[in-house]
Scaffold this active site. Structure first.
Site, PDB file in Angstrom:
ATOM      1  N   ASP A  89      39.186  40.343  31.339  1.00  0.00           N
ATOM      2  CA  ASP A  89      39.084  41.367  32.364  1.00  0.00           C
ATOM      3  C   ASP A  89      39.189  42.755  31.717  1.00  0.00           C
ATOM      4  O   ASP A  89      39.979  42.929  30.779  1.00  0.00           O
ATOM      5  CB  ASP A  89      40.245  41.175  33.337  1.00  0.00           C
ATOM      6  CG  ASP A  89      39.837  41.524  34.729  1.00  0.00           C
ATOM      7  OD1 ASP A  89      39.733  40.612  35.564  1.00  0.00           O
ATOM      8  OD2 ASP A  89      39.612  42.723  34.985  1.00  0.00           O
ATOM      9  N   HIS A 129      39.139  38.793  41.395  1.00  0.00           N
ATOM     10  CA  HIS A 129      38.795  38.654  39.974  1.00  0.00           C
ATOM     11  C   HIS A 129      38.630  37.177  39.615  1.00  0.00           C
ATOM     12  O   HIS A 129      37.731  36.812  38.860  1.00  0.00           O
ATOM     13  CB  HIS A 129      39.876  39.297  39.096  1.00  0.00           C
ATOM     14  CG  HIS A 129      39.936  40.789  39.253  1.00  0.00           C
ATOM     15  ND1 HIS A 129      39.810  41.663  38.201  1.00  0.00           N
ATOM     16  CD2 HIS A 129      40.079  41.568  40.357  1.00  0.00           C
ATOM     17  CE1 HIS A 129      39.891  42.911  38.650  1.00  0.00           C
ATOM     18  NE2 HIS A 129      40.067  42.872  39.961  1.00  0.00           N
TER      19      HIS A 129
END
Ligand code: UDP
Length: 524
Positions: free
Chosen positions: A129, A21
């Site tokens: 996110d 990520h």
């Protein structure tokens, strides 16, 4: 406060704490810096911040990216000291770690309030996110827009969200089942689900985290997706219909030099800048990897890696090694101690067939790289012919951007859905096996590798399709006049228009088009 943030605006980015990520978040921050005059603040916990810093350079793209430390103490959440990343975390600690990320809401609130006080207005948006759904509420309360960023592809994200929110496999005993939002023909199979979702029933910790956070993210003002409209049209169509929100296809988030027509790996300066991107110590030097690749012909080498944090079972490792040797095909294998052992510990020869590494090195059939390899350089080398991958989305985007087809061995998250899409829709992939529990034997490994590496037949067909995907990715980032722009560039324009909105027009005293186009002179 610098003059840029004063006149144009500020974006706050909140990555989940995992390498898969952090890498695309930083790539997105750079993409935004190249495309707009906005200041970007990337906020994460101290150790992840240190990691990000080690991958950045004082270049033009990085100069406008600020790093902000979010205090985080893992032991307060019952986790081992200094646990700030999913890397090396056993599966039973992943969920406590995910739940602990919600504690970042308070420091994020302070960050946004500080920016607002200093600059006289809130940031233009918070890009967080998709599993940080809590940030939607924080953004709303502090008067800024909330944008979710999925580091996965459109199809995989759609499957992941719908499966977690509906748990459709729980209302049937059948092996195959339909997933809400997917057409009837796209049936899913129980074996494609990780044990934790297979057993989820809304009361377990996994359901509680994912159902809560994903539902909150559905209330964002829009979603950014690290994919390309043209390579997965079905995925984008389904995701937009399901979310009923704008979804901007701003991928592929790979270093721009990988999307140029000429080979990105010739000049030494480029090599250094690609390597620095992951901030990891390499298990074999770049020169060693390139020497190995240079000693083999075009499309002849199989690259094997299971991402930033996975490994395989001891029996799988043994069968994979035997199958590779039987196939006779050259390979580079990123290898870590198998499941059940310290993944950071010493690698023991007994996990492989007797004499395997010496034979592979001696005959130049194989190169074993401990723990971490220069993946981008390997994938962009002309000798790499296929990628045996766990099919994390970053690995897929990196592989397809170089026209390299994939042999799938999905392990968790949305990886099995990525494989399903690449097998059924894109037809750039064949599946070797799925998950940790499956059985594989060396003969199957051998046959699959032989098929994938074929010049013609199935392998050749997959390579042709992967090459078409590579061309679509390169087209997508094409700059130009309105009619000529690639889909990625158009999507970035639309995203910027959305976050600027009417109120910003008043603050900026600049027409929106001029803000969007100010950076156009800098080519990708
Ligand atoms: N990676 C790398 N070298 C390695 C293993 C991984 O550079 O030896 C990088 C890879 O290029 C990709 C990321 O780590 O950018 C892995 O992300 P992915 O989404 O594929 O998988 P995850 O680690 O999130 O499961």
């Amino acid at each position: 406060m610098d003059s840029q943030s004063q006149s144009h605006g500020h974006l706050v980015m909140l990555p989940f704490m995992a390498h898969g990520h952090l890498i695309p978040f930083l790539a997105l921050a750079r993409r935004i810096r190249r495309h707009t005059p906005f200041v970007v603040t990337l906020a994460t916990t101290p150790l992840n911040l240190r990691y990000l810093r080690s991958t950045m350079s004082p270049s033009d793209d990085d100069s406008g990216i600020r790093l902000y430390e979010l205090p985080f103490c893992s032991s307060e959440h019952g986790l081992p000291p200094d646990t700030e990343n999913t890397e090396n975390l056993p599966l039973n600690q992943i969920m406590p770690f995910c739940h602990s990320s919600v504690s970042l809401a308070a420091p994020v609130e302070r960050l946004i309030s500080n920016i607002t006080a200093e600059e006289g207005r809130p940031p233009l948006c918070v890009i967080s996110d998709v599993v940080f759904g809590w940030s939607v509420d924080v953004a709303r309360r502090l008067g800024t827009k909330s944008i979710a960023f999925t580091t996965g592809g459109a199809y995989g994200t759609m499957a992941y969200v719908s499966l977690w929110l509906h748990l459709p496999h729980r209302s049937t005993d059948a092996e195959e089942f339909s997933v809400p939002g997917f057409p009837k023909r796209c049936r899913f199979h129980r074996s494609q689900l990780h044990r934790y979702i297979r057993e989820a029933d809304t009361t377990d910790e996994w359901s509680k985290f994912f159902q809560t956070q994903l539902k909150l993210s559905l209330a964002s003002d829009g979603w950014l997706c690290n994919s390309v409209e043209e390579i997965e049209p079905l995925g984008f169509d389904l995701l937009r219909k399901y979310l009923k929100l704008p979804v901007w296809a701003i991928g592929p988030l790979v270093p721009p030099q990988m999307l140029k027509k000429s080979s990105p790996i010739s000049p030494n300066s480029t090599l250094k800048s690609l390597q620095k991107r992951t901030g990891k110590a390499l298990g074999a030097s770049l020169e060693k990897c390139l020497d190995f690749l240079n000693s083999h012909g075009p499309n002849s080498v199989l690259y094997i890696s299971f991402g930033s944090q996975n490994t395989i079972r001891p029996s799988h490792m043994m069968q994979l090694a035997i199958g590779l040797e039987l196939s006779g095909k050259p390979f580079i294998w990123v290898i870590r101690p198998p499941l059940g052992f310290d993944i950071k510990g010493e690698f023991r020869a007994e996990w492989l067939p007797p004499g395997f590494e010496d034979r592979m090195t001696g005959s130049k059939q194989g190169l074993l790289v401990r723990n971490w390899a220069p993946q981008l350089e390997i994938l962009s080398h002309g000798s790499t012919g296929a990628f045996l991958s766990h099919c994390g989305w970053n690995s897929i985007v990196e592989s397809l951007s170089q026209g390299v087809p994939i042999v799938g061995w999905p392990m968790g998250a949305e990886q099995a859905y990525n494989v399903k899409m690449m097998v059924e829709e894109m037809r750039v992939c064949m599946e070797l096996t799925c998950g940790f529990e499956s059985q594989i034997d060396a003969e199957v490994v051998k046959r699959t590798i032989e098929l994938a590496m074929e010049e013609e037949g199935k392998g050749g067909e997959m390579r042709r399709r992967a090459n078409a995907a590579m061309r679509q990715m390169r087209e997508a980032v094409k700059e130009g006049s309105d009619d000529d722009k690639g889909s990625n560039v158009k999507a970035m324009d639309e995203f910027v228009r959305t976050i600027l909105g009417e109120s910003t027009r008043i603050h900026c005293h600049l027409p929106l088009e001029s803000i969007i186009t100010q950076k156009r002179s800098v080519k990708l």
